[in-house]
Scaffold this active site. Structure first.
Site, PDB file in Angstrom:
ATOM      1  N   ILE A   1      -9.876  59.227  -4.401  1.00 41.27           N
ATOM      2  CA  ILE A   1     -10.645  59.397  -3.169  1.00 41.27           C
ATOM      3  C   ILE A   1     -10.998  60.868  -2.964  1.00 41.27           C
ATOM      4  O   ILE A   1     -10.411  61.753  -3.598  1.00 41.27           O
ATOM      5  CB  ILE A   1      -9.878  58.866  -1.936  1.00 41.27           C
ATOM      6  CG1 ILE A   1      -8.636  59.726  -1.670  1.00 41.27           C
ATOM      7  CG2 ILE A   1      -9.479  57.410  -2.140  1.00 41.27           C
ATOM      8  CD1 ILE A   1      -7.887  59.356  -0.407  1.00 41.27           C
TER       9      ILE A   1
ATOM     10  N   GLU B   1      -6.702  66.697  -1.759  1.00 41.96           N
ATOM     11  CA  GLU B   1      -6.571  67.264  -3.098  1.00 41.96           C
ATOM     12  C   GLU B   1      -7.943  67.568  -3.683  1.00 41.96           C
ATOM     13  O   GLU B   1      -8.156  68.618  -4.300  1.00 41.96           O
ATOM     14  CB  GLU B   1      -5.826  66.280  -4.008  1.00 41.96           C
ATOM     15  CG  GLU B   1      -4.386  66.024  -3.628  1.00 41.96           C
ATOM     16  CD  GLU B   1      -3.445  67.130  -4.080  1.00 41.96           C
ATOM     17  OE1 GLU B   1      -3.769  67.811  -5.067  1.00 41.96           O
ATOM     18  OE2 GLU B   1      -2.394  67.309  -3.446  1.00 41.96           O
TER      19      GLU B   1
ATOM     20  N   HIS C   1      -2.237  55.491  -2.654  1.00 43.37           N
ATOM     21  CA  HIS C   1      -1.350  56.566  -2.196  1.00 43.37           C
ATOM     22  C   HIS C   1      -1.384  56.699  -0.687  1.00 43.37           C
ATOM     23  O   HIS C   1      -0.357  56.654  -0.021  1.00 43.37           O
ATOM     24  CB  HIS C   1      -1.744  57.889  -2.856  1.00 43.37           C
ATOM     25  CG  HIS C   1      -0.772  58.998  -2.595  1.00 43.37           C
ATOM     26  ND1 HIS C   1      -0.775  59.744  -1.436  1.00 43.37           N
ATOM     27  CD2 HIS C   1       0.250  59.473  -3.351  1.00 43.37           C
ATOM     28  CE1 HIS C   1       0.196  60.631  -1.483  1.00 43.37           C
ATOM     29  NE2 HIS C   1       0.833  60.503  -2.627  1.00 43.37           N
TER      30      HIS C   1
ATOM     31  N   GLU D   1       1.687  56.063   1.923  1.00 42.11           N
ATOM     32  CA  GLU D   1       1.921  57.120   2.897  1.00 42.11           C
ATOM     33  C   GLU D   1       0.973  57.103   4.084  1.00 42.11           C
ATOM     34  O   GLU D   1       0.880  58.084   4.818  1.00 42.11           O
ATOM     35  CB  GLU D   1       1.850  58.479   2.187  1.00 42.11           C
ATOM     36  CG  GLU D   1       2.930  58.629   1.117  1.00 42.11           C
ATOM     37  CD  GLU D   1       3.028  60.039   0.563  1.00 42.11           C
ATOM     38  OE1 GLU D   1       2.255  60.894   1.012  1.00 42.11           O
ATOM     39  OE2 GLU D   1       3.875  60.252  -0.314  1.00 42.11           O
TER      40      GLU D   1
ATOM     41  N   LEU E   1      -4.377  56.636 -10.381  1.00 45.77           N
ATOM     42  CA  LEU E   1      -4.783  56.908 -11.756  1.00 45.77           C
ATOM     43  C   LEU E   1      -3.628  56.688 -12.721  1.00 45.77           C
ATOM     44  O   LEU E   1      -3.811  56.171 -13.826  1.00 45.77           O
ATOM     45  CB  LEU E   1      -5.307  58.335 -11.899  1.00 45.77           C
ATOM     46  CG  LEU E   1      -5.955  58.595 -13.253  1.00 45.77           C
ATOM     47  CD1 LEU E   1      -7.373  58.043 -13.285  1.00 45.77           C
ATOM     48  CD2 LEU E   1      -5.932  60.066 -13.620  1.00 45.77           C
ATOM     49  N   VAL E   2      -2.418  57.072 -12.308  1.00 46.54           N
ATOM     50  CA  VAL E   2      -1.245  56.937 -13.174  1.00 46.54           C
ATOM     51  C   VAL E   2      -0.255  55.962 -12.559  1.00 46.54           C
ATOM     52  O   VAL E   2      -0.251  55.730 -11.343  1.00 46.54           O
ATOM     53  CB  VAL E   2      -0.557  58.297 -13.399  1.00 46.54           C
ATOM     54  CG1 VAL E   2      -1.534  59.299 -13.983  1.00 46.54           C
ATOM     55  CG2 VAL E   2       0.051  58.834 -12.113  1.00 46.54           C
TER      56      VAL E   2
ATOM     57  N   HIS F   1       5.466  56.761  -7.683  1.00 44.85           N
ATOM     58  CA  HIS F   1       5.191  55.779  -6.630  1.00 44.85           C
ATOM     59  C   HIS F   1       5.185  54.359  -7.191  1.00 44.85           C
ATOM     60  O   HIS F   1       5.730  53.437  -6.577  1.00 44.85           O
ATOM     61  CB  HIS F   1       3.841  56.080  -5.969  1.00 44.85           C
ATOM     62  CG  HIS F   1       3.873  57.242  -5.041  1.00 44.85           C
ATOM     63  ND1 HIS F   1       4.764  57.337  -3.992  1.00 44.85           N
ATOM     64  CD2 HIS F   1       3.121  58.376  -4.998  1.00 44.85           C
ATOM     65  CE1 HIS F   1       4.562  58.467  -3.339  1.00 44.85           C
ATOM     66  NE2 HIS F   1       3.568  59.116  -3.931  1.00 44.85           N
TER      67      HIS F   1
END
Length: 395
Positions: A90, A94, A150, A181, A208-209, A213
């Site tokens: 998104i 970051e 996330h 979160e 992505l990974v 989480h």
């Protein structure tokens, strides 16, 4: 500085992960796909999470550049032309931090171009949904397919809500999106699943990974993990530890985003914000589509007025639930003088119109909207789309 380096660089910027196997299956796979697609570029890596970078250095002796270090290295190596492709899902904090750091270095290169995040334009959502649907086609309607994103306090968190509504609108009524979160929470998703006829649940990361989480918050053994919560509710649970970077279709999406950046305008600086700044339209009045980050805040019609390169959008909303707008964040709107709030005016047809300044096309723009019913400001993002724009009749 070293001698001039004529080979352009494609810098792939990821959040990062401390899970080596997932890192190579996801980030590594994306980087390989980009290098294969653009052999004339040198592909380099940078991570945005300093926590991850510190862990990798202390635990594994592995040193990877953060964005600033990577940019400094490009300058030192005499690189002139740079394309930066983030792998963030998104356009959250970051992603915007990357833009801010690039802004500090932009004048040190001949050209700098930045690709968009995975989910930015409407067609990105449509493409990702088709990829996810193909990957999960083995599951029947009795299975709730739950994706774990996330989540963020940034306005871009509306991405998850938008993806959820698009999934349902396209008939994927047994697909659900939650976040670790932010909202929707796992509790929100669980309540939605309970209202269906689902007999089992599949949990899949929307990241992505498949890192910390996915392995702990989603598939962990702790009683508050997503897996445990769904099991406590009586559902058999399957966890798929597969990051988005492993999907060939997602790799192809990011290759396409990099291509769009390569053929698009150069990175530009704006004093009030840092964005990707496409050139403005010629002076005139245009009808154009506006995409909103929230289905609760929809633009029914928009005319863009361009005068000497300054753009102003006259917006007609789909309802009367919002009484004021502000060109910034909700927090900024609350602190701002009320005179800077954008009040609606009535046009010749009796419709309420908000006139909002527009700094860039095809780029998510922050906008705060005041809810009449809840008497509070909400963060929203509007994207003013060049595609499909047409000249309006003289006013």
């Amino acid at each position: 500085m070293s001698q001039f380096n004529s080979k352009p660089v494609l810098m792939v910027v990821s959040f990062g992960t401390s899970y080596p196997e997932s890192r190579e299956l996801t980030i590594g796979a994306v980087e390989t796909a980009l290098q294969t697609a653009y052999p004339d570029y040198q592909v380099r890596r940078a991570f945005t999470s300093q926590v991850i970078l510190d862990i990798l250095k202390q635990r594994d002796g592995l040193e990877i550049d953060n964005v600033r270090q990577a940019l400094e290295r490009l300058v030192h190596d005499g690189v002139r032309d740079v394309v930066i492709q983030p792998t963030h899902v998104i356009t959250g904090s970051e992603y915007h931090d990357v833009l801010e750091e690039v802004a500090e270095f932009a004048e040190k290169f001949h050209s700098v171009k930045v690709g968009r995040a995975l989910l930015t334009l409407d067609r990105d959502y449509d493409t990702l949904i088709s990829i996810l649907a193909e990957d999960t086609k083995e599951y029947g309607k009795d299975t709730a397919v739950v994706y774990m994103g996330h989540g963020t306090e940034h306005a871009a968190n509306d991405t998850y809500e938008k993806l959820q509504h698009k999934l349902w609108n396209e008939g994927y009524v047994n697909y659900f999106v939650g976040t670790v979160e932010a909202e929707p929470t796992v509790e929100n998703v669980l309540e939605l699943v309970k209202k269906t006829d689902a007999r089992r649940v599949v949990l899949i990361p929307l990241m992505l990974v498949a890192g910390d989480h996915a392995n702990n918050d989603m598939a962990g053994t702790e009683e508050d993990s997503w897996k445990a919560l769904f099991q406590q509710a009586g559902y058999p649970v399957e966890c798929v530890l597969k990051g988005l970077g492993q999907y060939p279709g997602v790799q192809k999406m990011l290759v396409g985003h990099a291509s769009d950046a390569m053929t698009g305008p150069e990175f530009a600086l704006r004093p009030q914000d840092v964005q990707l700044l496409p050139e403005t339209l010629a002076d005139g009045v245009y009808n154009l589509e506006v995409r909103s980050s929230s289905p609760m805040f929809r633009v029914k019609a928009c005319q863009l007025r361009v005068e000497q390169g300054v753009m102003t959008a006259d917006l007609i909303l789909s309802g009367d639930g919002y009484g004021k707008l502000y060109p910034g964040t909700a927090a900024q709107a609350r602190q701002a003088d009320s005179g800077s709030w954008i009040q609606p005016h009535t046009d010749s047809q009796g419709r309420q119109v908000f006139s909002l300044p527009v700094a860039a096309l095809d780029t998510p723009t922050l906008c705060a909207a005041w809810s009449v019913g809840r008497d509070t400001w909400y963060d929203r993002e509007l994207t003013f789309c060049r595609e499909g724009t047409n000249q309006a009749e003289d006013q």
